[in-house]
Design an enzyme around this catalytic site. Structure first.
Site, PDB file in Angstrom:
ATOM      1  N   GLU A  97      57.759 121.687 -98.149  1.00  0.00           N
ATOM      2  CA  GLU A  97      58.919 121.754 -99.048  1.00  0.00           C
ATOM      3  C   GLU A  97      58.343 121.928-100.448  1.00  0.00           C
ATOM      4  O   GLU A  97      57.789 120.991-101.013  1.00  0.00           O
ATOM      5  CB  GLU A  97      59.732 120.463 -98.987  1.00  0.00           C
ATOM      6  CG  GLU A  97      60.432 120.216 -97.670  1.00  0.00           C
ATOM      7  CD  GLU A  97      61.567 121.190 -97.392  1.00  0.00           C
ATOM      8  OE1 GLU A  97      61.906 122.013 -98.273  1.00  0.00           O
ATOM      9  OE2 GLU A  97      62.099 121.126 -96.270  1.00  0.00           O
ATOM     10  N   CYS A 141      63.147 119.852-107.130  1.00  0.00           N
ATOM     11  CA  CYS A 141      62.737 121.160-106.592  1.00  0.00           C
ATOM     12  C   CYS A 141      63.917 122.136-106.562  1.00  0.00           C
ATOM     13  O   CYS A 141      63.742 123.329-106.745  1.00  0.00           O
ATOM     14  CB  CYS A 141      62.135 121.000-105.214  1.00  0.00           C
ATOM     15  SG  CYS A 141      63.171 120.065-104.090  1.00  0.00           S
TER      16      CYS A 141
HETATM   17  P1  NAP Z   1      51.289 118.333-106.518  1.00  0.00           P
HETATM   18  O1  NAP Z   1      49.955 118.485-107.093  1.00  0.00           O
HETATM   19  O2  NAP Z   1      51.795 119.367-105.624  1.00  0.00           O
HETATM   20  O3  NAP Z   1      51.276 116.913-105.770  1.00  0.00           O
HETATM   21  C1  NAP Z   1      52.146 116.527-104.722  1.00  0.00           C
HETATM   22  C2  NAP Z   1      51.396 115.549-103.820  1.00  0.00           C
HETATM   23  O4  NAP Z   1      50.314 116.214-103.172  1.00  0.00           O
HETATM   24  C3  NAP Z   1      50.772 114.366-104.542  1.00  0.00           C
HETATM   25  O5  NAP Z   1      50.824 113.224-103.715  1.00  0.00           O
HETATM   26  C4  NAP Z   1      49.346 114.842-104.722  1.00  0.00           C
HETATM   27  O6  NAP Z   1      48.425 113.818-104.986  1.00  0.00           O
HETATM   28  C5  NAP Z   1      49.105 115.509-103.394  1.00  0.00           C
HETATM   29  N1  NAP Z   1      47.984 116.445-103.345  1.00  0.00           N
HETATM   30  C6  NAP Z   1      47.571 117.328-104.296  1.00  0.00           C
HETATM   31  N2  NAP Z   1      46.533 118.040-103.857  1.00  0.00           N
HETATM   32  C7  NAP Z   1      46.279 117.633-102.595  1.00  0.00           C
HETATM   33  C8  NAP Z   1      45.321 118.001-101.599  1.00  0.00           C
HETATM   34  N3  NAP Z   1      44.423 118.960-101.837  1.00  0.00           N
HETATM   35  N4  NAP Z   1      45.331 117.368-100.411  1.00  0.00           N
HETATM   36  C9  NAP Z   1      46.242 116.386-100.169  1.00  0.00           C
HETATM   37  N5  NAP Z   1      47.165 115.989-101.062  1.00  0.00           N
HETATM   38  C10 NAP Z   1      47.186 116.609-102.265  1.00  0.00           C
HETATM   39  O7  NAP Z   1      52.353 118.102-107.655  1.00  0.00           O
HETATM   40  P2  NAP Z   1      52.031 117.618-109.167  1.00  0.00           P
HETATM   41  O8  NAP Z   1      50.723 118.050-109.683  1.00  0.00           O
HETATM   42  O9  NAP Z   1      52.210 116.164-109.220  1.00  0.00           O
HETATM   43  O10 NAP Z   1      53.158 118.410-109.962  1.00  0.00           O
HETATM   44  C11 NAP Z   1      52.896 119.733-110.423  1.00  0.00           C
HETATM   45  C12 NAP Z   1      54.073 120.641-110.237  1.00  0.00           C
HETATM   46  O11 NAP Z   1      54.499 120.600-108.881  1.00  0.00           O
HETATM   47  C13 NAP Z   1      55.331 120.251-111.000  1.00  0.00           C
HETATM   48  O12 NAP Z   1      55.307 120.705-112.307  1.00  0.00           O
HETATM   49  C14 NAP Z   1      56.405 120.907-110.180  1.00  0.00           C
HETATM   50  O13 NAP Z   1      56.542 122.254-110.547  1.00  0.00           O
HETATM   51  C15 NAP Z   1      55.866 120.837-108.788  1.00  0.00           C
HETATM   52  N6  NAP Z   1      56.482 119.752-108.011  1.00  0.00           N
HETATM   53  C16 NAP Z   1      57.418 120.090-107.104  1.00  0.00           C
HETATM   54  C17 NAP Z   1      58.029 119.095-106.349  1.00  0.00           C
HETATM   55  C18 NAP Z   1      59.068 119.435-105.337  1.00  0.00           C
HETATM   56  O14 NAP Z   1      59.853 118.566-104.948  1.00  0.00           O
HETATM   57  N7  NAP Z   1      59.129 120.646-104.853  1.00  0.00           N
HETATM   58  C19 NAP Z   1      57.684 117.769-106.528  1.00  0.00           C
HETATM   59  C20 NAP Z   1      56.698 117.440-107.465  1.00  0.00           C
HETATM   60  C21 NAP Z   1      56.103 118.458-108.181  1.00  0.00           C
HETATM   61  P3  NAP Z   1      47.488 113.949-106.302  1.00  0.00           P
HETATM   62  O15 NAP Z   1      48.421 113.961-107.467  1.00  0.00           O
HETATM   63  O16 NAP Z   1      46.582 112.768-106.253  1.00  0.00           O
HETATM   64  O17 NAP Z   1      46.747 115.220-106.210  1.00  0.00           O
END
Ligand code: NAP
Ligand code: MG
Length: 483
Positions: A251, A286
């Site tokens: 998602e 999202c």
């Molecule tokens: P993200 O990097 O996608 O993180 C989401 C989750 O994935 C976190 O628990 C993160 O933990 C984990 N994660 C990241 N890299 C991973 C890997 N290689 N293996 C396993 N888990 C991993 O989101 P974000 O950096 O916090 O936010 C950045 C952007 O994502 C936002 O600006 C927004 O555009 C988008 N976002 C979208 C949604 C949605 O509902 N679609 C939700 C949140 C964010 P870590 O932070 O420790 O890496």
């Protein structure tokens, strides 16, 4: 200070192997409000082993679905009794306004669990057929196995419920990995799990940094990964899962469009809903409808009304009851959104309200002034990329066909809406939009009884509705002897 020193593995609190801590910082005060252990790969191995044991030898996958539904209901009730505390913790962690978080962060999550309890009871886990040669055939929906749930920070409990509901319904133990910005609320979830008296290992919660999170995704003991978060990380996780053919639900992000048709009646309720669909949870959703498509005939009128509606929302402390827009989750997100404001202005978009960065009445916290941009074209960065902040881009169109074309001219395909006096015509327009969910005259981005998920780069697979349970099962055919 909410300092936690244990992890929730195998139905009990255990000391971590990892020596580090994850600090949680208030986006309003910029001060540390708590910390949790930063789990190590060895901790993650322990959590996967506990879930594995619950799947291979435990009672959970072998129960009747109706019994598991009772467990889901007990978990929902235990969360409901903690609702106010959980809502306040989430607001403190991620800046979600208290006025929204009780419903949007907590009761929405318990409603998802209640919905899955009902679905589990009615789901057809076995279908008896007559085979091609006349012998009886049973088509089973076997649980997919042990699940890893990777959780973002924007609606943490709700997204955990979107994973827990179908995993529990199908009989799959799960290891949840909360985001480092929002690990504290998951400790109240663990308390609720203990109260719900589920078999050990059915739900394990391990907050950790990125490397340990990726260790979980790569773990050979995991059968399925369910990820919610950014499209960039989703693609990376998809590649990892492809390497071992792990089952996968993604998602991801969106850049959804609200199509305002010519015949729309502008009134306070309609404008309130339209603005909500763009900036709920401070725009950190999202399904946020951050592109608003408006006909040239009504453009000035709608732009001005959007400016005054968004401009009237109180911005400030998320724990203050009157607040409608709080701070963004992290300094990096605030800086990122400031970058979008600059990019919009540089490309020729004009801010009707906001556009400068920090709200004038605040001097700390990761706030961004609510902004409405006019004169936006769909090729601008602010119209193409997910902003994740309280920023609306109003794009003019000539006719309905062009509106649909602009809505579909996106790498994403998650949500959308149509605003009109003619709901039937609105539904016909909606059917031409290439996204997973489209609402007519409503800020709803999903319905618990129907599939939710993305076309294109917004994801793979669906959550919610009976289709949500499908994604946690494997078909198994058992061919019985004739007679
Ligand atoms: P993200 O990097 O996608 O993180 C989401 C989750 O994935 C976190 O628990 C993160 O933990 C984990 N994660 C990241 N890299 C991973 C890997 N290689 N293996 C396993 N888990 C991993 O989101 P974000 O950096 O916090 O936010 C950045 C952007 O994502 C936002 O600006 C927004 O555009 C988008 N976002 C979208 C949604 C949605 O509902 N679609 C939700 C949140 C964010 P870590 O932070 O420790 O890496
Ligand atoms: Mg992150």
């Amino acid at each position: 200070m909410d300092v936690r020193e244990q992890l929730f593995i195998g139905g009990e609190w255990v000391a971590p192997d990892g020596k580090g801590a994850i600090e949680v910082i208030s986006p309003h005060t910029e001060e540390t409000i708590g910390s949790v252990p930063d789990a190590s790969p060895a901790d993650m191995d322990r959590a996967v082993a506990a879930a594995r044991q619950a799947f291979d030898d435990g009672p959970w996958p072998r129960m009747m679905a109706a019994e598991r539904a009772e467990g889901i209901k007990r978990l929902s009730a235990a969360l409901q009794s903690r609702a106010a505390d959980i809502a306040d913790i989430i607001s403190s962690e991620n800046g979600s306004p208290k006025s929204w978080s009780l419903m949007g962060q907590v009761f929405s999550a318990t409603m998802v669990l209640d919905t899955y309890a009902g679905l589990a009871t009615n789901f057809q886990f076995e279908d008896h057929r007559t085979g091609a040669l006349g012998s009886p055939v049973v088509v089973r929906r076997a649980p997919v196995g042990v699940v890893a749930g990777i959780i973002p920070w924007n609606v943490p409990l709700f997204i955990m419920a979107l994973k827990l509901g179908p995993a529990m319904a199908a009989g799959c133990p799960i290891v949840l990995k909360p985001a480092p910005e929002t690990p504290l609320d998951a400790y109240l979830l663990a308390d609720a799990i203990l109260e719900a008296d589920l078999p050990p290992g059915v739900i394990n919660i391990v907050a950790a940094g990125r490397e340990t999170g990726e260790h979980l995704v790569r773990h050979p003991g995991i059968d399925k990964v369910s990820f919610t978060g950014s499209t960039a990380v989703g693609k990376h996780i998809g590649e990892i899962c492809g390497g071992s053919l792990k089952r996968l639900t993604l998602e991801l992000g969106g850049k959804s469009a609200a199509i305002v048709l010519d015949d729309v009646q502008l009134d306070d309720a309609m404008l309130g809903n339209l603005v909500t669909s763009g900036v709920m949870n401070n725009g950190q959703v999202c399904g946020a409808q951050s592109r608003i498509l408006v006909s040239k005939k009504r453009y000035d009128e709608v732009v001005d009304a959007l400016g005054s509606t968004l401009g009237a929302l109180p911005v400030g402390d998320p724990l203050d009851e009157v607040t409608q827009i709080g701070p963004l989750v992290a300094k990096r997100q605030q800086e990122r959104v400031f970058g979008f404001l600059e990019a919009g202005k540089a490309a020729g978009a004009k801010a009707v309200i906001g556009g400068n960065g920090m709200p004038a009445h605040l001097d700390k916290g990761w706030y961004v002034e609510p902004t409405v941009f006019r004169d936006v074209t769909n090729d601008m960065k602010i119209a193409r990329e997910e902003i994740f902040g309280p920023v609306l881009s109003v794009i003019p169109y000539d006719d309905e066909a062009e509106a649909i074309k602009i809505a579909n001219d996106s790498d994403y395909g998650l949500c959308g809406s149509v605003w009109t006096s003619d709901a039937e015509h609105g539904a016909a327009v909606a059917a031409q939009v290439r996204t997973g969910v489209v609402a007519i005259n409503s800020s709803m981005i999903l319905d618990f009884n129907a599939p939710f998920g993305g076309f294109k780069q917004s994801g793979i697979g669906r959550e919610l509705g009976p289709e949500g349970i499908d994604a946690y099962t494997e078909y198994q055919t058992i061919i019985l002897p004739a007679g």
